[in-house]
Motif scaffolding. Structure first.
Motif, PDB file in Angstrom:
ATOM      1  N   THR A 435     -27.543 -21.160  27.067  1.00  0.00           N
ATOM      2  CA  THR A 435     -27.882 -22.963  26.609  1.00  0.00           C
ATOM      3  C   THR A 435     -26.210 -23.293  26.199  1.00  0.00           C
ATOM      4  N   GLU A 436     -26.218 -24.572  26.586  1.00  0.00           N
ATOM      5  CA  GLU A 436     -25.172 -25.404  26.869  1.00  0.00           C
ATOM      6  C   GLU A 436     -24.934 -27.181  25.559  1.00  0.00           C
ATOM      7  N   GLU A 437     -23.366 -27.237  26.039  1.00  0.00           N
ATOM      8  CA  GLU A 437     -23.092 -28.013  25.490  1.00  0.00           C
ATOM      9  C   GLU A 437     -22.302 -29.106  26.206  1.00  0.00           C
ATOM     10  N   LEU A 438     -22.131 -30.476  26.539  1.00  0.00           N
ATOM     11  CA  LEU A 438     -21.773 -31.747  27.845  1.00  0.00           C
ATOM     12  C   LEU A 438     -20.997 -32.647  26.729  1.00  0.00           C
ATOM     13  N   TYR A 439     -20.046 -33.460  26.958  1.00  0.00           N
ATOM     14  CA  TYR A 439     -18.957 -34.321  26.283  1.00  0.00           C
ATOM     15  C   TYR A 439     -18.577 -34.636  27.653  1.00  0.00           C
ATOM     16  N   ASP A 440     -19.095 -35.723  27.325  1.00  0.00           N
ATOM     17  CA  ASP A 440     -18.276 -37.262  28.248  1.00  0.00           C
ATOM     18  C   ASP A 440     -16.412 -37.804  27.709  1.00  0.00           C
ATOM     19  N   HIS A 441     -16.005 -37.607  27.097  1.00  0.00           N
ATOM     20  CA  HIS A 441     -14.606 -37.900  26.952  1.00  0.00           C
ATOM     21  C   HIS A 441     -14.785 -39.764  27.087  1.00  0.00           C
ATOM     22  N   SER A 442     -14.918 -40.194  27.646  1.00  0.00           N
ATOM     23  CA  SER A 442     -14.776 -41.529  28.415  1.00  0.00           C
ATOM     24  C   SER A 442     -15.382 -42.170  27.509  1.00  0.00           C
ATOM     25  N   LYS A 443     -16.062 -41.264  27.217  1.00  0.00           N
ATOM     26  CA  LYS A 443     -17.517 -42.298  26.039  1.00  0.00           C
ATOM     27  C   LYS A 443     -17.139 -41.914  24.434  1.00  0.00           C
ATOM     28  N   ASP A 444     -16.733 -40.105  24.437  1.00  0.00           N
ATOM     29  CA  ASP A 444     -16.807 -40.008  23.234  1.00  0.00           C
ATOM     30  C   ASP A 444     -15.360 -38.463  22.602  1.00  0.00           C
ATOM     31  N   PRO A 445     -14.492 -39.619  22.518  1.00  0.00           N
ATOM     32  CA  PRO A 445     -13.621 -38.188  22.519  1.00  0.00           C
ATOM     33  C   PRO A 445     -13.491 -37.566  21.465  1.00  0.00           C
ATOM     34  N   ASN A 446     -14.861 -37.857  19.955  1.00  0.00           N
ATOM     35  CA  ASN A 446     -14.719 -36.383  19.455  1.00  0.00           C
ATOM     36  C   ASN A 446     -15.556 -35.301  19.289  1.00  0.00           C
ATOM     37  N   GLU A 447     -16.191 -35.734  20.574  1.00  0.00           N
ATOM     38  CA  GLU A 447     -16.943 -34.781  20.801  1.00  0.00           C
ATOM     39  C   GLU A 447     -18.112 -34.550  19.938  1.00  0.00           C
ATOM     40  N   TRP A 448     -19.056 -35.727  19.911  1.00  0.00           N
ATOM     41  CA  TRP A 448     -19.776 -35.794  18.520  1.00  0.00           C
ATOM     42  C   TRP A 448     -21.666 -35.356  19.202  1.00  0.00           C
ATOM     43  N   GLU A 449     -21.261 -36.247  20.002  1.00  0.00           N
ATOM     44  CA  GLU A 449     -23.182 -36.565  21.658  1.00  0.00           C
ATOM     45  C   GLU A 449     -22.930 -35.094  22.086  1.00  0.00           C
ATOM     46  N   ASN A 450     -23.868 -34.357  22.322  1.00  0.00           N
ATOM     47  CA  ASN A 450     -24.188 -33.229  22.932  1.00  0.00           C
ATOM     48  C   ASN A 450     -25.215 -34.328  24.140  1.00  0.00           C
ATOM     49  N   VAL A 451     -24.284 -33.803  25.033  1.00  0.00           N
ATOM     50  CA  VAL A 451     -25.342 -35.113  26.078  1.00  0.00           C
ATOM     51  C   VAL A 451     -25.744 -34.037  27.383  1.00  0.00           C
ATOM     52  N   ALA A 452     -25.465 -32.357  26.898  1.00  0.00           N
ATOM     53  CA  ALA A 452     -26.168 -31.335  27.902  1.00  0.00           C
ATOM     54  C   ALA A 452     -27.843 -31.788  28.765  1.00  0.00           C
ATOM     55  N   GLY A 453     -28.206 -32.050  27.408  1.00  0.00           N
ATOM     56  CA  GLY A 453     -29.691 -32.117  27.979  1.00  0.00           C
ATOM     57  C   GLY A 453     -30.386 -33.868  28.337  1.00  0.00           C
ATOM     58  N   ASN A 454     -29.608 -34.550  28.720  1.00  0.00           N
ATOM     59  CA  ASN A 454     -29.120 -36.110  29.484  1.00  0.00           C
ATOM     60  C   ASN A 454     -29.203 -35.240  30.427  1.00  0.00           C
ATOM     61  N   ASP A 455     -30.471 -35.984  32.041  1.00  0.00           N
ATOM     62  CA  ASP A 455     -30.499 -36.026  32.959  1.00  0.00           C
ATOM     63  C   ASP A 455     -29.635 -36.206  33.515  1.00  0.00           C
ATOM     64  N   GLU A 456     -29.029 -37.563  33.545  1.00  0.00           N
ATOM     65  CA  GLU A 456     -27.971 -38.121  33.640  1.00  0.00           C
ATOM     66  C   GLU A 456     -26.676 -37.495  34.203  1.00  0.00           C
ATOM     67  N   TYR A 457     -26.741 -36.642  34.022  1.00  0.00           N
ATOM     68  CA  TYR A 457     -25.728 -35.973  33.472  1.00  0.00           C
ATOM     69  C   TYR A 457     -26.330 -34.368  34.903  1.00  0.00           C
ATOM     70  N   ASN A 458     -27.172 -34.172  35.175  1.00  0.00           N
ATOM     71  CA  ASN A 458     -27.048 -33.082  35.807  1.00  0.00           C
ATOM     72  C   ASN A 458     -26.751 -32.462  37.270  1.00  0.00           C
ATOM     73  N   ASP A 459     -26.577 -33.696  37.273  1.00  0.00           N
ATOM     74  CA  ASP A 459     -25.751 -32.735  38.464  1.00  0.00           C
ATOM     75  C   ASP A 459     -24.151 -32.478  38.320  1.00  0.00           C
ATOM     76  N   LYS A 460     -23.920 -33.716  37.311  1.00  0.00           N
ATOM     77  CA  LYS A 460     -21.865 -33.354  36.925  1.00  0.00           C
ATOM     78  C   LYS A 460     -22.616 -31.475  36.414  1.00  0.00           C
ATOM     79  N   ILE A 461     -23.606 -30.878  35.453  1.00  0.00           N
ATOM     80  CA  ILE A 461     -23.818 -29.888  34.930  1.00  0.00           C
ATOM     81  C   ILE A 461     -23.307 -29.103  35.922  1.00  0.00           C
ATOM     82  N   LYS A 462     -24.482 -29.002  37.143  1.00  0.00           N
ATOM     83  CA  LYS A 462     -23.746 -28.633  38.353  1.00  0.00           C
ATOM     84  C   LYS A 462     -22.471 -28.409  38.922  1.00  0.00           C
ATOM     85  N   GLU A 463     -21.775 -29.374  38.354  1.00  0.00           N
ATOM     86  CA  GLU A 463     -20.524 -29.035  39.096  1.00  0.00           C
ATOM     87  C   GLU A 463     -19.566 -28.183  38.343  1.00  0.00           C
TER      88      GLU A 463
END
Length: 498
Positions: A435-463
């Motif tokens: 299971t995963e968590e992903l936080y985009d600090h450019s938009k969410d510096p407090n790590e409030w929104e886990n975007v690991a399930g957002n398809d927009e970030y699939n390539d970034k997660i693979k990287e």
């Protein structure tokens, strides 16, 4: 002829008068060919200090002073968000995923035949001792103090984290923990004792100051480990007076922050020995805890200043490398608790400052780096041969030439096969069950929104997954963490699968 003899005699007298005074038990001092090392750790210190976050108008003139002397890393991360494995990683130069040291461990058990990764490792202070340095240490440097015979001179460590008043409040909630099976830690706070001279850290600073006043016939390595800001949060009243309660800020917080956290992450965050943020809010204690934490930081800042004063007035001011670090961050209400213990930003991020004769002054670097880099960085700054067992990389190129910027990242491990990767923009967490968590600090510096399930970030997660360790060692049999139900269960479960 007589005139020549007089001139020679005067010349000889001038030369002899410039020699350093005889040392106190260590021979005649000569100008060392290599720089000295002042190695300072501060327990449980997060990034609230002036040079980094400057939280709630914090007063840290000596952290500020040290930052002006060298390079401050504002985005440095530990390799484990718990003191035992974090300090073992710094001192061995090895990742927890390779040593299996995921929990607490006795200093003398880190290097032993039963652990193939550490059985013949050379500890950081030891490396300097093996290369002609006179080594000294006091206070909390490893988890307790240091392995036996680590230093040529050891001041030891006062046991525990006192002093504490006779009557005190101690958080004693066990939650899902079982009394007698899972431990607790002393989370209480207040103004005590009457003055700084009664604090163990004051004595440790005195010990270090006295060593800085000596003369040496070789370069020295001096380790100083402060116990504060570790709980219980007791320091004299004058440090509380710096922070009126009505002016205290509390960290950013959302009551629903844990709603998108995977189950393993919630288990790890179940800390029955620590107060919850909800409890602190409901009882009016949140600002009081933050106040006490800030007071403890300012107390340590003052002790740091005393040591810096001693260095600056010594013979070694122009030939000493200083590194100051902490073993992890500390959450003050973020993600529902007051603790380190987590793979999130405020648990893994901690101060890291280097000052040295050949480093820039007053420079700040915001790229993610690892505490694992302390060992190889000190070796390069000292002109010593690199140690081929170090898994971290030297930060000297980054400090001097802004090199190694593109590939900069930090890896934190908490328990077997739970990892966080921090890049400049992202934090990616993968737990043992995938299971995963992903936080985009450019938009969410407090790590409030886990975007690991957002398809927009699939390539970034693979990287980011490519940066996870290939090897996850079994728990070292001598390493454990009985305070936390998840880790008690994980070690027992994975030991059965050996």
């Amino acid at each position: 002829m007589k005139k020549k003899l007089v001139i020679l005699a005067v010349f000889g007298f001038l030369i002899s008068s410039c020699k350093t005074k005889p040392s106190r038990g260590l021979g005649i001092s000569e100008e060392p060919s290599k720089p000295n090392i002042l190695f300072i750790s501060v327990d449980d210190l997060n990034n609230m200090i002036g040079p980094i976050d400057n939280f709630s108008n914090i007063k840290t003139p000596n952290f500020d002073r040290l930052a002006k002397m060298g390079v401050t890393f504002t985005n440095a991360h530990v390799q484990a968000p718990l003191c035992g494995p974090s300090r073992a990683s710094i001192m061995t130069g090895l990742r927890p995923s390779n040593t299996g040291i995921y929990g607490m461990i006795d200093d003398n058990e880190i290097r032993r035949l039963g652990n193939p990764a550490t059985k013949d490792i050379t500890f950081l202070p030891e490396y300097f001792g093996n290369n002609g340095y006179h080594t000294m240490g006091i206070g909390k440097l490893f988890h307790n103090h240091a392995p036996d015979s680590m230093f040529h001179e050891s001041g030891g460590r006062v046991p525990g984290f006192g002093p504490v008043p006779e009557k005190r409040f101690v958080w004693d909630g066990f939650g899902k923990g079982i009394k007698g099976v899972h431990g607790r830690t002393s989370t209480d706070w207040g103004a005590f004792p009457e003055n700084d001279t009664l604090m163990p850290d004051h004595d440790s600073a005195n010990w270090a100051i006295e060593r800085l006043q000596r003369d040496y016939d070789k370069p020295f390595f001096l380790g100083l480990g402060f116990l504060r800001v570790h709980v219980p949060l007791y320091v004299p009243q004058k440090w509380f007076d710096l922070y009126p309660l009505e002016a205290i800020e509390t960290p950013p917080y959302r009551a629903d922050d844990l709603n998108d956290i995977p189950d393993v992450g919630l288990q790890i965050n179940d800390l029955p020995m620590m107060p919850t943020t909800q409890w602190a809010k409901e009882t009016g204690n949140w600002k009081k805890i933050v106040q006490a934490y800030l007071a403890c930081i300012s107390y340590v800042d003052n002790e740091l200043g005393r040591v810096l004063d001693a260095l600056e007035s010594s013979n070694y001011a122009d030939n000493t490398i200083i590194v100051l670090w902490s073993d992890h961050g500390y959450r003050l209400g973020e993600k529902e608790t007051f603790a380190k213990h987590g793979l999130w930003e405020t648990a893994t991020k901690a101060p890291l400052i280097f000052a040295a004769p050949n480093l820039p002054k007053g420079k700040k670097i915001d790229l993610p780096v690892e505490m694992l880099s302390i060992y190889p960085t000190l070796l390069e700054l000292s002109g010593l041969t690199a140690y081929d067992r170090n898994e971290g990389k030297s930060l000297v190129p980054m400090m001097n030439k802004d090199a190694d910027v593109e590939e900069s990242y930090a890896l934190t491990t908490y328990g077997m096969n739970n990892h966080a990767v921090r890049t400049h923009q992202f934090r990616y967490i993968q737990y043992e069950d995938g299971t995963e968590e992903l936080y985009d600090h450019s938009k969410d510096p407090n790590e409030w929104e886990n975007v690991a399930g957002n398809d927009e970030y699939n390539d970034k997660i693979k990287e980011l997954k490519k940066l996870l360790p290939d090897h996850n060692a079994q728990w070292d049999e001598k390493s454990m963490y009985k305070f936390q139900p998840y880790f008690v269960e994980q070690k027992a479960r994975t030991s059965l699968n050996k």
